[in-house]
Write an enzyme that holds these catalytic residues in place. Structure first.
Site, PDB file in Angstrom:
ATOM      1  N   HIS A 179      -2.920 -21.284  18.246  1.00 13.79           N
ATOM      2  CA  HIS A 179      -3.667 -20.598  17.197  1.00 13.79           C
ATOM      3  C   HIS A 179      -3.641 -19.092  17.450  1.00 13.79           C
ATOM      4  O   HIS A 179      -3.303 -18.633  18.555  1.00 13.79           O
ATOM      5  CB  HIS A 179      -5.103 -21.114  17.155  1.00 13.79           C
ATOM      6  N   GLU A 238      -5.931 -16.792  17.926  1.00 11.94           N
ATOM      7  CA  GLU A 238      -6.772 -16.234  18.988  1.00 11.94           C
ATOM      8  C   GLU A 238      -6.104 -16.409  20.357  1.00 11.94           C
ATOM      9  O   GLU A 238      -6.164 -15.524  21.217  1.00 11.94           O
ATOM     10  CB  GLU A 238      -8.144 -16.941  19.011  1.00 11.94           C
ATOM     11  N   CYS A 253     -11.773 -22.029  15.586  1.00 12.02           N
ATOM     12  CA  CYS A 253     -12.015 -23.470  15.478  1.00 12.02           C
ATOM     13  C   CYS A 253     -12.917 -23.971  16.596  1.00 12.02           C
ATOM     14  O   CYS A 253     -13.018 -23.374  17.671  1.00 12.02           O
ATOM     15  CB  CYS A 253     -10.700 -24.237  15.434  1.00 12.02           C
ATOM     16  N   TRP A 284      21.057 -19.693 -18.202  1.00  7.77           N
ATOM     17  CA  TRP A 284      20.161 -18.898 -17.353  1.00  7.77           C
ATOM     18  C   TRP A 284      19.539 -17.798 -18.204  1.00  7.77           C
ATOM     19  O   TRP A 284      20.253 -17.037 -18.848  1.00  7.77           O
ATOM     20  CB  TRP A 284      20.958 -18.333 -16.171  1.00  7.77           C
ATOM     21  N   ASP A 304      20.096 -29.196 -16.011  1.00 10.10           N
ATOM     22  CA  ASP A 304      20.503 -28.059 -15.159  1.00 10.10           C
ATOM     23  C   ASP A 304      21.300 -28.494 -13.933  1.00 10.10           C
ATOM     24  O   ASP A 304      21.994 -27.688 -13.331  1.00 10.10           O
ATOM     25  CB  ASP A 304      19.272 -27.304 -14.633  1.00 10.10           C
ATOM     26  N   LEU A 313       5.731 -28.972 -17.390  1.00  8.65           N
ATOM     27  CA  LEU A 313       4.884 -27.770 -17.325  1.00  8.65           C
ATOM     28  C   LEU A 313       3.709 -27.910 -18.298  1.00  8.65           C
ATOM     29  O   LEU A 313       2.559 -27.641 -17.935  1.00  8.65           O
ATOM     30  CB  LEU A 313       5.702 -26.519 -17.652  1.00  8.65           C
TER      31      LEU A 313
END
Ligand code: AOF
Ligand code: ZN
Length: 351
Positions: free
Chosen positions: A50, A52, A83, A178, A208, A297
């Site tokens: 980590h 730290e 943690c 494109w 595509d 989407l």
């Protein structure tokens, strides 16, 4: 103000872990003694030390025997609460206590249930002066993928598409052309290195025949996910014929065949975005970039299941075509990429 400046440096360090630490957060840490930064560290790789630990190690490496006296007279700045749990590494709070840091300045509280305030409590109980909430918003923005995964039990969802100047997404009945320029494409490849997974629907996979890799940018490739309910994408498709892994979410079978993992999902006509989001969560996927088609989407948009939309608008106009998805959100960035305009929206319903 100085606290903010030091935290800013921690944020820069944290960001260096981008793409390599998921599903862990990006974390940066510095140790400051008498106005000087004497050690820096960040969480560089999932499963490894980590932030730290790396910052303290830099101090001990640089100062040898003098390190313990220096650390006992220093402040640690860290973007996320140290943690408190034994995970893949021992607790960082214990490390800071053992070295008797005078003060610990923290960006965000860690929402992960094994920590969630317990690190702060440990430090305080050991008599360390703890300050929280420094650059809270910036730290949260950096780890928006981590926070979304833990708080909403789903990955952070980025939508991406390109539209013509007059709102077309793809030509009707012909193969995709494109829309945006070469620099936009490079930028998209950079984005791919930043996310755990890339997802497309069947139409895009067929029309595509994309590779869905980040070949124009250094970094790792995301896991490829294709939504293909009735397994209609031909086995000649590029994604079926290279060395990278692909997950095919479908209604027909669950199986692993070479690099292809078929993942069966029931009743895909109902609540598809919700089901996909939960499935990706179960797979420890912390973020996904959805690159089409319009159907997929639109389903995520109408389900309100998105966090960011990145939309390229090109200068060209077409006479006809399939309509582009449309999204309503807060515009947070807008700039030119060569001849394209890039607009980034955030989903305001999430704020
Ligand atoms: C920190 N400093 O640099 C990071 C923290 O599986 P582990 O042992 O790596 O622990 C992962 C959890 O630890 C992660 O979910 C998050 O709560 C925290 N990450 N904490 O003190 C760090 N990366
Ligand atoms: Zn830790």
């Amino acid at each position: 103000m100085t606290d903010e400046l030091y935290m800013q440096r921690c944020l820069e360090l944290a960001e260096m872990g981008m793409g390599n630490v998921s599903p862990n957060p990006m974390v940066g840490c510095i140790i400051v003694n008498n106005g000087k930064i004497i050690g820096e560290g960040y969480h560089a790789k999932f499963g490894e030390a980590h932030a730290e630990v790396n910052a303290v190690k830099e101090v001990t490496d640089r100062f040898g025997e003098a390190a313990s006296a220096l650390l006992a007279d220093s402040t640690a700045y860290v973007t996320l609460e140290p943690c408190a749990h034994f995970g893949k590494t021992p607790p960082c709070a214990d490390l800071l206590i053992r070295h008797q840091l005078k003060k610990v300045v923290i960006g965000n509280r860690d929402p992960f249930s094994d920590v969630d305030g317990k690190g702060i409590e440990k430090l305080k109980n050991a008599g360390i002066n703890v300050v929280t909430g420094i650059l809270d918003e910036q730290c949260r923005a950096l780890n928006r993928r981590f926070f979304t995964r833990i708080n909403a039990q789903r990955p952070y969802i980025i939508l991406k598409w390109a539209t013509t100047a007059n709102g077309f997404f793809a030509p009707k009945n012909t193969i995709q052309q494109w829309i945006s320029g070469p620099l936009s494409k490079k930028l998209v490849h950079k984005w791919r290195t930043e996310e755990d997974a890339i997802l497309i629907g069947k139409q895009t996979a067929i029309a595509d025949d994309p590779q869905l890799s980040a070949r124009e940018w250094p970094g790792k490739n995301p896991i490829r996910i294709v939504i293909d309910r009735n397994l209609q994408v031909p086995l000649t498709a590029k994604i079926y014929n290279d060395a990278a892994k692909t997950v095919i979410i479908n209604e027909i079978k669950s199986a692993v065949e070479g690099n292809i993992q078929y993942l069966q999902m029931e009743d895909m006509q109902y609540y598809l975005p919700q089901k996909i989001a939960f499935q990706l969560y179960l797979m420890d996927i912390q973020s996904v970039i959805i690159e089409g088609g319009a159907n997929i989407l639109n389903q995520f948009i109408s389900g309100g299941l998105w966090d960011e939309a990145r939309v390229f608008t090109s200068g060209t106009s077409w006479e006809d075509g399939m309509a582009s998805p449309q999204v309503h959100g807060i515009i947070t960035e807008q700039y030119e990429v060569e001849k394209d305009k890039l607009t980034i929206y955030q989903n305001y319903s999430k704020k």
